[in-house]
Structure formats: C-alpha cells, structure tokens
Design an enzyme around this catalytic site. Structure first.
Site, PDB file in Angstrom:
ATOM      1  N   TYR A   1      -6.399  10.966  -2.995  1.00  0.00           N
ATOM      2  CA  TYR A   1      -5.343  10.241  -2.263  1.00  0.00           C
ATOM      3  C   TYR A   1      -5.438   8.703  -2.320  1.00  0.00           C
ATOM      4  O   TYR A   1      -5.527   7.956  -1.342  1.00  0.00           O
ATOM      5  CB  TYR A   1      -5.242  10.829  -0.782  1.00  0.00           C
ATOM      6  CG  TYR A   1      -5.527  12.188  -0.390  1.00  0.00           C
ATOM      7  CD1 TYR A   1      -4.386  12.922  -0.132  1.00  0.00           C
ATOM      8  CD2 TYR A   1      -6.690  12.883  -0.463  1.00  0.00           C
ATOM      9  CE1 TYR A   1      -4.238  14.355   0.048  1.00  0.00           C
ATOM     10  CE2 TYR A   1      -6.783  14.259  -0.162  1.00  0.00           C
ATOM     11  CZ  TYR A   1      -5.657  14.872  -0.063  1.00  0.00           C
ATOM     12  OH  TYR A   1      -5.843  16.267   0.054  1.00  0.00           O
TER      13      TYR A   1
ATOM     14  N   GLU B   1      -3.237  10.926  -6.822  1.00  0.00           N
ATOM     15  CA  GLU B   1      -2.164  10.485  -5.795  1.00  0.00           C
ATOM     16  C   GLU B   1      -0.992  11.404  -5.982  1.00  0.00           C
ATOM     17  O   GLU B   1      -0.264  11.431  -7.130  1.00  0.00           O
ATOM     18  CB  GLU B   1      -2.063   8.910  -5.619  1.00  0.00           C
ATOM     19  CG  GLU B   1      -0.863   8.532  -5.337  1.00  0.00           C
ATOM     20  CD  GLU B   1      -0.717   8.569  -3.657  1.00  0.00           C
ATOM     21  OE1 GLU B   1      -1.647   8.691  -2.856  1.00  0.00           O
ATOM     22  OE2 GLU B   1       0.477   8.686  -3.214  1.00  0.00           O
TER      23      GLU B   1
ATOM     24  N   GLN C   1      -2.806  -0.342   2.926  1.00  0.00           N
ATOM     25  CA  GLN C   1      -3.463  -0.530   4.144  1.00  0.00           C
ATOM     26  C   GLN C   1      -2.562  -1.329   4.723  1.00  0.00           C
ATOM     27  O   GLN C   1      -2.615  -2.586   4.364  1.00  0.00           O
ATOM     28  CB  GLN C   1      -4.716  -0.586   4.069  1.00  0.00           C
ATOM     29  CG  GLN C   1      -5.666   0.552   3.513  1.00  0.00           C
ATOM     30  CD  GLN C   1      -5.891   1.546   4.397  1.00  0.00           C
ATOM     31  OE1 GLN C   1      -5.626   1.641   5.581  1.00  0.00           O
ATOM     32  NE2 GLN C   1      -6.348   2.831   3.854  1.00  0.00           N
TER      33      GLN C   1
ATOM     34  N   ASP D   1      -9.245  10.243   1.234  1.00  0.00           N
ATOM     35  CA  ASP D   1      -8.797   9.665   2.385  1.00  0.00           C
ATOM     36  C   ASP D   1      -7.176   9.952   2.427  1.00  0.00           C
ATOM     37  O   ASP D   1      -6.254   9.460   2.066  1.00  0.00           O
ATOM     38  CB  ASP D   1      -8.609   8.115   2.148  1.00  0.00           C
ATOM     39  CG  ASP D   1      -7.909   7.184   2.913  1.00  0.00           C
ATOM     40  OD1 ASP D   1      -7.506   7.602   3.987  1.00  0.00           O
ATOM     41  OD2 ASP D   1      -7.779   5.938   2.745  1.00  0.00           O
TER      42      ASP D   1
ATOM     43  N   CYS E   1       2.747  -0.268  19.849  1.00  0.00           N
ATOM     44  CA  CYS E   1       1.753  -1.175  20.826  1.00  0.00           C
ATOM     45  C   CYS E   1       1.555  -0.701  22.369  1.00  0.00           C
ATOM     46  O   CYS E   1       1.592  -1.386  23.215  1.00  0.00           O
ATOM     47  CB  CYS E   1       2.178  -2.588  21.192  1.00  0.00           C
ATOM     48  SG  CYS E   1       2.346  -3.414  19.346  1.00  0.00           S
TER      49      CYS E   1
ATOM     50  N   CYS F   1       9.329  -0.181  24.380  1.00  0.00           N
ATOM     51  CA  CYS F   1       9.238   0.032  23.087  1.00  0.00           C
ATOM     52  C   CYS F   1       8.168   0.886  22.807  1.00  0.00           C
ATOM     53  O   CYS F   1       7.015   1.117  23.469  1.00  0.00           O
ATOM     54  CB  CYS F   1       8.630  -1.558  22.418  1.00  0.00           C
ATOM     55  SG  CYS F   1       8.506  -1.374  20.438  1.00  0.00           S
TER      56      CYS F   1
ATOM     57  N   CYS G   1       3.753  -8.794  25.107  1.00  0.00           N
ATOM     58  CA  CYS G   1       4.946  -8.464  24.768  1.00  0.00           C
ATOM     59  C   CYS G   1       5.826  -8.219  25.674  1.00  0.00           C
ATOM     60  O   CYS G   1       5.486  -7.305  26.442  1.00  0.00           O
ATOM     61  CB  CYS G   1       5.038  -7.573  23.562  1.00  0.00           C
ATOM     62  SG  CYS G   1       6.943  -7.377  22.924  1.00  0.00           S
TER      63      CYS G   1
ATOM     64  N   CYS H   1      -7.542   8.762   9.372  1.00  0.00           N
ATOM     65  CA  CYS H   1      -6.679   8.094  10.239  1.00  0.00           C
ATOM     66  C   CYS H   1      -6.429   9.226  11.251  1.00  0.00           C
ATOM     67  O   CYS H   1      -5.619   8.834  12.402  1.00  0.00           O
ATOM     68  CB  CYS H   1      -5.473   7.378   9.651  1.00  0.00           C
ATOM     69  SG  CYS H   1      -4.237   8.604   8.925  1.00  0.00           S
TER      70      CYS H   1
END
Ligand SMILES: C[S@@+](CC[C@H](N)C(=O)[O-])C[C@H]1O[C@@H](n2cnc3c(N)ncnc32)[C@H](O)[C@@H]1O
Length: 466
Positions: free
Chosen positions: A327, A348, A298, A397, A82, A79, A73, A424
């Site tokens: 969750y 949740e 996701q 999760d 990424c 930015c 990119c 995560c």
C-alpha cells in the site's frame, strides 16, 4: 411501541466510544453524545437511533469536565470536522492511547509489550495539506439562523458536512485545518462564484454546477486546486480556475473533474488538467516527491516524517534488507527508506500513484526500488514470494479497512522475518494482527497522533517471526 425518546435529562457520561463520542447508559440503552466528555452531566436531544444505540447532542451541561477547553473555531459542534476541539490536547492524547488499548484488548492473551507513549503532533491547527470542501445551493442553517423565520437569501455555501449529515453542507466562514491562504482562497472562490451567478450543486436534486473544491498544498508552498463540476460544460469552471490562478500565485497546479454521479469521489471520473503543473512538489527528508491529483499523500506533513521515522526505527533497517512496502501510495515509505536497505518493492492499487512513485524514484536517482500497480490481494497470493528474492522485512500501511484476509494468509505462508504494520485504524489492525499472531510475536506498539482535534489515531506495530 412507545414514543421515541427525544430528550434525556441528567445523563452522566461514563467514557469515550471508538468514534470520540461520550457514552452513557439510559434504560439499558447506550446513548452516544457528541462533544460530551467523561464525567460530565448533560441533558441531551436524541437525533437518531442506530443499531439499538441512541445518538444525541447535548442541550445543557450541568457538570463540566476539567478536560474541556474553549474550541478555536466558531463552527465547532455543528461542523463534522475537528470533533475534539473542545478537548485539551493532553486529554486528546490520553483518549487516543486508550483507543489503541481498547482495540488491542483482543490481543492481550498474546502477551503484548508495554505500549510506547504516543508521539504528539507538532502542529495542533493548520496541519492538513488536503481538504475537500463541498458547494451547496442550499446550505445547512443553524437553529439560531432559523429562529427569526425562514431564510430565503444567502443560501449558497462552501464548506463541510455538518456532523452526521453527509447529504448536507455547512458553509464555513473559517476553517483552521489548512494553513493560509487556504481559508482566504475558499472564501474568495465562493464570493467570485456568487458574483458571477454560477450555480452551486444541490445534493438532494442533483442539480447545479459547482460541486467540490479540493485544495492540496505542500510544505514547499505549492498549492493544487481540483474543481469538481456537475456537468461537462467547463466554461464556468475555467472562469473560476482563472480567477484562482491570477489571485493566488502559490497555486501551481489546476484541474477540474466532471462528475454527475451520486458520489463525490474523484476516482474513475473525467479529470482534466487545465493549467500549469500536473503535480505539486513535496519533500520528505532528503527525498523530493511529485504529488499528482489522484495520489495519496500523508495529510499531516510534519507528522508523516515522524511516522516514517518510527516505522524505520521499528523496522531495524539493514543495508542487506530486501523489503516490501505494501500500500505504498506514491512510494513515500519505500523511497524514504531506500538509501538504508538493499532493495524495496512498493505495491499500490492506484496506477497514477505508481506512475508518480516511478517518477519520484527517477528524479531522486533512487535505483534500488520497484513499483507494482495492482490490487494487493491479486499480487500477494500464497505462492507469490516463492519466485521472488526472499524478503527480510515487510512494511504494510493499508487503508482503514485493513488488509484483505487473503493477504494476511499469504503473509503467514511467506514467513518474512520482520513485519512493521502502520495503521490509521487500530480496530482493523488488531484483527489483522490476530491473524498474523499464528506465526508472529508483537514486539512494539507505538501510537502517533497525525490528526489533532479528531479522535483518529495512527498506530505502528512491529512483529517478529516466531
Ligand atoms: C493509508 S494509505 C498509505 C500510503 C503510503 N504508505 C503513504 O504513507 O503515503 C493506503 C494506500 O493503500 C492503497 N490501497 C487501497 N486499497 C488497496 C488495494 N486493495 N490494493 C492495493 N493498494 C490499495 C490506497 O490507494 C492508498 O494509497
């Protein structure tokens, strides 16, 4: 107090920190250098001092790492997305594995199993199904643009925050995260709004109209648009949404949200369903999902299936299992595994996500599930499981912050035989695992790459009651 350090020459990068920046030492200080790779020798510009660390960007590279590649990119380096496009994919996977190892150092005394090798991502670009792009009336200007004096025209923009500047927006001519027509749509919306003379938001003065363009899509080719505007007059928002609807027939769901608050979140704001469906259709394995504007889903679809398969395998599902899915979001894990177990309860926080979960269960004729909308710490309390059918398995999760300590305590008290922890954020996961280690042994650790070109890593851990 001496002069602040501005430039440092000839720094040797010694490793990667947990935010994907190269680190080096200078006068006993840690310097965190964006986009620099271990082994590289760089000159840097220090742009901020935070918690005693110097945050810097390279101005020259004297020795290049063999792990460095040409970014795809043109906005790379400015930015904020990424951040690892300049790192070869095999090295991205290596660094992500090292992150998990580093985060789990504090658990070494527990006798950890050998980590399984990281599951790579099927797609390295165009893998996301949701992007939030910000409008701005005063876009971020690069040094090159400012080289010839002040820029006074073409200041509107639609894009992402530049790295480290959450109150600014860099206009993006290209973005490789959504598949097409994501990029074309974003550019077309900006062009349309410019032509119509609709004002763009000013982050500093909190004035202007168009604020955010949220684009979601599904693997079934359905797209959703949520347009965030700065005041309650929806006339111009409708113009933009009508333009999108007629130009991009794959857009099946259109919303706008009124937000005159400081923060950009759509939660707790006035969300208006404008046209067409209230959701987009998605599919994971045999299960169809309706995903609404407020529902978590996701973001990397191909990897979500791999992630859930890993979780299901480590969970060692049995037809007799009573399972809890903490969750649960739109109930995706619960519904994905329901046919292989006796019963699943999903819990949740977001009521709209739970409404979607119920709806998803009904439409898939899945009857052995139950969903609860509540804050986890208010449901999973110390005595919660005493009045419930005894769970055999719990899948959790949580968001990046990990589980609330009260939830960890309640799980210790409940003594559920098997736990699978999907995370995560391996750092908060490790903290929670340390708490659970009073009664649990870690039996497997499986990192999964959901977010190529970034330092983020997903990690699945199975636990067995001692
Ligand atoms: C990482 S997502 C996982 C979603 C789901 N398991 C999936 O795979 O799609 C974390 C979820 O936790 C929910 N959440 C965040 N804080 C919560 C809380 N205090 N109580 C219950 N749920 C919460 C979020 O709304 C989000 O849906």
């Amino acid at each position: 107090m001496g002069e602040p350090i501005r430039e440092i020459a000839g720094l040797t990068i010694q490793g990667m920190d947990l935010h994907g920046r190269g680190w080096a030492k200078y006068n006993n200080k840690t310097v965190l250098v964006e986009t620099a790779l271990p082994g590289e020798v760089v000159d840097v510009n220090v742009y901020r001092k935070a918690k005693g660390e110097l945050l810097a960007r390279p101005t020259a590279i004297h020795k290049f790492s063999p792990e460095r590649v040409e970014p795809t990119c043109k906005h790379f380096g400015v930015c904020g997305g990424c951040k690892w496009q300049n790192v070869s994919y095999s090295s991205q996977l290596k660094f992500k594995t090292q992150f998990v190892e580093k985060a789990f150092k504090q658990l070494e005394h527990l006798g950890l199993p050998t980590f399984r090798s990281i599951v790579p991502s099927e797609n390295l670009l165009h893998y996301r199904n949701k992007m939030d792009y910000g409008f701005t009336g005063r876009r971020w200007l690069t040094k090159e643009e400012m080289a010839d004096g002040p820029v006074t025209e073409g200041l509107t923009g639609l894009g992402q925050h530049p790295s480290g500047a959450f109150d600014k927006i860099l206009h993006l001519d290209e973005c490789f995260l959504l598949e097409e027509p994501g990029n074309t749509l974003r550019l077309a919306v900006k062009q349309f709004a410019d032509k119509q003379g609709i004002s763009f938001y000013d982050q500093r003065n909190r004035t202007g109209y168009l604020r955010q363009l949220i684009i979601r899509n599904s693997s079934l080719g359905e797209w959703m648009i949520i347009l965030m505007i700065g005041n309650a007059d929806a006339t111009d928002a409708k113009k933009v949404l009508d333009f999108i609807e007629t130009t991009f027939p794959q857009v099946k769901s259109l919303f706008y949200v009124i937000n005159d608050d400081l923060n950009d979140s759509i939660f707790g704001k006035e969300l208006v369903h404008y046209k067409a469906q209230q959701y987009i259709n998605e599919r994971l394995g045999d299960v169809g999902f309706r995903v609404g504007p407020l529902s978590f889903f996701q973001t990397n679809h191909a990897q979500a299936i791999k992630l859930y398969d890993v979780a299901a395998e480590l969970a060692d599902l049995k037809p007799t299992d009573t399972v809890y899915d903490l969750y649960t979001g739109t109930g995706s894990i619960a519904l994905y595994i329901a046919s292989r177990v006796k019963h699943v309860t999903g819990i949740e926080l977001i009521p709209e996500a739970i409404a979607d979960a119920w709806d998803n269960a009904r439409r898939n004729e899945i009857t052995n599930v139950h969903f609860i909308a509540a804050d986890m710490k208010d449901v999973i309390r110390k005595d919660y499981f005493k009045n419930m059918p005894k769970p055999d398995l719990l899948i959790t999760d949580p968001p990046r912050a990990g589980m609330h300590p009260k939830v960890v305590d309640a799980l210790l008290e409940a003594e559920i035989p098997r736990i699978v922890y999907v995370s995560c954020n391996p750092v908060t996961q490790a903290t929670d695992l340390l708490g659970l280690s009073k009664k649990y042994r870690i039996t497997a650790v499986q990192p999964v790459d959901m977010f190529p070109q970034t330092y983020h890593v997903e990690n699945v851990v199975s636990l067995e009651l001692i």
